[in-house]
Each structure stands twice: as C-alpha cells, then as structure tokens.
Design a protein around this motif. Structure first.
Motif, PDB file in Angstrom:
ATOM      1  N   UNK A 198       7.374 -20.039 -12.544  1.00 51.05           N
ATOM      2  CA  UNK A 198       7.371 -18.736 -13.209  1.00 51.05           C
ATOM      3  C   UNK A 198       6.258 -17.840 -12.665  1.00 51.05           C
ATOM      4  N   UNK A 199       5.126 -18.434 -12.352  1.00 54.68           N
ATOM      5  CA  UNK A 199       4.020 -17.660 -11.777  1.00 54.68           C
ATOM      6  C   UNK A 199       4.372 -17.158 -10.383  1.00 54.68           C
ATOM      7  N   UNK A 200       5.009 -18.027  -9.585  1.00 46.51           N
ATOM      8  CA  UNK A 200       5.456 -17.592  -8.248  1.00 46.51           C
ATOM      9  C   UNK A 200       6.495 -16.490  -8.363  1.00 46.51           C
ATOM     10  N   UNK A 201       7.370 -16.594  -9.359  1.00 47.71           N
ATOM     11  CA  UNK A 201       8.390 -15.563  -9.572  1.00 47.71           C
ATOM     12  C   UNK A 201       7.753 -14.235  -9.965  1.00 47.71           C
ATOM     13  N   UNK A 202       6.728 -14.283 -10.821  1.00 49.39           N
ATOM     14  CA  UNK A 202       6.030 -13.052 -11.210  1.00 49.39           C
ATOM     15  C   UNK A 202       5.375 -12.402  -9.998  1.00 49.39           C
ATOM     16  N   UNK A 203       4.770 -13.203  -9.120  1.00 50.40           N
ATOM     17  CA  UNK A 203       4.169 -12.661  -7.897  1.00 50.40           C
ATOM     18  C   UNK A 203       5.237 -12.074  -6.977  1.00 50.40           C
ATOM     19  N   UNK A 204       6.383 -12.735  -6.931  1.00 49.48           N
ATOM     20  CA  UNK A 204       7.502 -12.256  -6.129  1.00 49.48           C
ATOM     21  C   UNK A 204       7.991 -10.898  -6.624  1.00 49.48           C
ATOM     22  N   UNK A 205       8.175 -10.758  -7.920  1.00 47.40           N
ATOM     23  CA  UNK A 205       8.647  -9.493  -8.493  1.00 47.40           C
ATOM     24  C   UNK A 205       7.625  -8.387  -8.309  1.00 47.40           C
ATOM     25  N   UNK A 206       6.335  -8.735  -8.421  1.00 50.59           N
ATOM     26  CA  UNK A 206       5.284  -7.738  -8.199  1.00 50.59           C
ATOM     27  C   UNK A 206       5.302  -7.251  -6.752  1.00 50.59           C
ATOM     28  N   UNK A 207       5.591  -8.159  -5.827  1.00 57.45           N
ATOM     29  CA  UNK A 207       5.709  -7.781  -4.416  1.00 57.45           C
ATOM     30  C   UNK A 207       6.862  -6.799  -4.230  1.00 57.45           C
ATOM     31  N   UNK A 208       7.981  -7.057  -4.887  1.00 56.62           N
ATOM     32  CA  UNK A 208       9.130  -6.155  -4.803  1.00 56.62           C
ATOM     33  C   UNK A 208       8.786  -4.759  -5.332  1.00 56.62           C
ATOM     34  N   UNK A 209       8.057  -4.720  -6.424  1.00 58.31           N
ATOM     35  CA  UNK A 209       7.668  -3.425  -6.995  1.00 58.31           C
ATOM     36  C   UNK A 209       6.766  -2.668  -6.024  1.00 58.31           C
ATOM     37  N   UNK A 210       5.804  -3.372  -5.453  1.00 55.67           N
ATOM     38  CA  UNK A 210       4.872  -2.727  -4.510  1.00 55.67           C
ATOM     39  C   UNK A 210       5.608  -2.178  -3.293  1.00 55.67           C
ATOM     40  N   UNK A 211       6.509  -2.984  -2.727  1.00 51.61           N
ATOM     41  CA  UNK A 211       7.279  -2.511  -1.580  1.00 51.61           C
ATOM     42  C   UNK A 211       8.227  -1.383  -1.974  1.00 51.61           C
ATOM     43  N   UNK A 212       8.710  -1.429  -3.214  1.00 50.31           N
ATOM     44  CA  UNK A 212       9.588  -0.365  -3.698  1.00 50.31           C
ATOM     45  C   UNK A 212       8.885   0.977  -3.746  1.00 50.31           C
TER      46      UNK A 212
END
Length: 291
Positions: free
Chosen positions: A137-151
């Motif tokens: 879940x922590x890796x997933x949260x980091x993954x989603x945050x990366x998507x937001x930043x790139x977005x």
C-alpha cells in the motif's frame, strides 16, 4: 487535474528476518494490463492484490514486483529422495566402469549436484502478510503520487500548447482583411483584362466577389476552434481520467485547423496553420501519456 499514465513507486521494510521490497511501475496502455510477481508462499493473496491495484491504477501496462532478501541464514532442507537417486546412479556408473566404490567420495559428488538443498516450505503467516500488505500500500501511494507529479508537468505543457494555438488563431484575423482586399483586386484585374472597364457590370462584379469570399470564409471554423480550445482547458481542470475525452477534443481541433488550411488560399495564413498542426500533434502525443 490530469494524471500521467506512467508511474513508479517503491517501498522497503524489514519483516521478520527478511528485507522486503515492493515496486510498482506502469507504462502507457489503452486498458489495464497488470502483472504480479511475488513469493510462492503468498500466491493465495494474489487476487486480493490484483483487485486493490486494479481499482487504484485503472489503466496502463503495470507491473508489481514483491521480493525479499534474507537478513540472516535461512534453514534449508536436504532433498533426501533426490540424493538417494543420485547415489544410486553414481554407484551404478562406478561399478560398470570398474571404479573404486568409495561411499564418502560418492556422497561428496552427489551433494554438489543440482537441487540437493531446497528451501523449507513456507506457510502463510497472516501477521506477516498484514505487514507486507501495508508495504504494498505504501508503494502504491508513492506510485500514485508520482503519477500526480508527472500529470502536473503534462498539464503545463497542454496549457502552453493550447494557448499557442489560440494565439495563432487570433493572429489570423488581420490576415483575413488583407486577403479580402487581394481577392477583390485580383477579380477586378481579371475583369479588366477581358473587357473594357466601362462595360463591367458592377452588380455581377460584387456577386463574384461575394461568391469567393463565402467560399473562403473561415469565421465558423475560427469560432469552433476557439470553443474547442476553451473546452480542452475546461476538461483539463476536471478530475483525473479525462485523457480519452481530451483525445476526442484534439481530433475536433484538428478538423477545424485542416479546414482553415484548405480555405486559407494565403501563404501567410498557411504558415500559421502549419504551426498550429505542429502544436496539435504534440498535444496528441502527450494525450497518450495521460490517464
């Protein structure tokens, strides 16, 4: 806010005597293509992970890798049946060739053969799994945050290119007035060449001018292109998941720009049309990276 379809997230933690690492990464994809790699002891939890990841990731070619490194020495078991089979084969080979049958030497040879040691069969530990699930879940949260930043980077690029197209559309306005003057002059010159000026039917002349102006009129295309640009920005500000809609809007923008080019009949206008097409192609490329 637009999100990027590409992303990466990683998390590590020591659980028991092992150092676990969970990595999630994704690339562009029309639909969700999810691959999960994890230790065999946790395979019964794979569907649970897939369901949670599918709901959060939604689209893209995605890969989850869950692996560990033992911090200490982990006990392994001897594969007794396989060792016995190895010894039997070695004894048979030694006897057939007349070699000395030394049990100690045969045992040393057998122990160097593949798969004589095997990992102790693991049982799923629910407490340990709970910690591993938290790690994922922590890796997933980091993954989603990366998507937001790139977005956010994609959004800045979209806004700049749409604004560029809108600005070039505005710059076409003055060129249209000059184009009308040139059309009138060209038609008047053609009339003058075929007959004396005094015999020109002014009404017919005005009709011809109006015919060409209506045929080459781009006012509707300009209005629609401006509306599409405004709608693109409006959709861009909506919640994530609008990439397909942005792609459709970009297609409509392309139709209006192409019509402007076909009706331009003017070199200066064509230059703007080419530049608008270039900006639009870059928008379409980036839309493929958006979620």
């Amino acid at each position: 806010m637009i999100h990027s379809m590409t992303g990466y997230g990683k998390s590590t933690a020591t659980i028991g005597s092992r150092r676990y690492t969970a990595e999630i990464r994704s690339l562009n994809g029309k639909n969700l293509d999810l691959s999960v790699r994890m230790p065999s002891a946790f395979r019964e939890k794979e569907m649970e992970l897939r369901k949670a990841l599918s709901q959060a990731i939604t689209r893209g070619k995605c890969d989850l890798s869950l692996h560990y490194v033992a911090d200490g020495v982990e006990r392994k078991e001897l594969n007794a049946p396989l060792i016995a089979a190895y010894l039997s084969d070695l004894e048979g080979i030694a006897q057939s060739r007349g070699y000395e049958n030394d049990p100690g030497s045969l045992m040393q040879t057998a122990m160097r053969l593949p798969d004589v040691l095997q990992q102790t069969k693991e049982e799923l530990n629910e407490d340990e799994w709970g910690q591993i699930r938290q790690l994922v879940d922590e890796a997933l949260a980091n993954f989603l945050a990366f998507r937001v930043h790139e977005g956010k980077t994609l959004e800045v690029d979209f806004r700049a290119r749409v604004a560029s197209i809108a600005e070039m559309e505005r710059q076409i306005g003055p060129l249209l007035d000059e184009r009308i003057k040139r059309i009138r002059t060209r038609i008047q010159s053609n009339f003058d060449e075929i007959q004396d000026r005094g015999r020109v039917d002014e009404n017919r002349f005005e009709q011809e001018v109006m015919f060409y102006l209506e045929k080459l009129d781009v006012s509707e295309e300009r209005v629609r292109l401006t509306a599409h640009c405004d709608y693109f920005i409006e959709v861009l500000e909506q919640p994530a998941g609008q990439a397909k809609k942005l792609g459709f809007i970009a297609q409509e923008m392309g139709r209006e720009i192409n019509t402007l080019g076909s009706k331009a009949n003017d070199a200066d206008m064509q230059r703007f049309v080419v530049q608008m097409k270039d900006e639009l192609e870059k928008i379409k490329e980036q839309v493929l990276n958006a979620l």
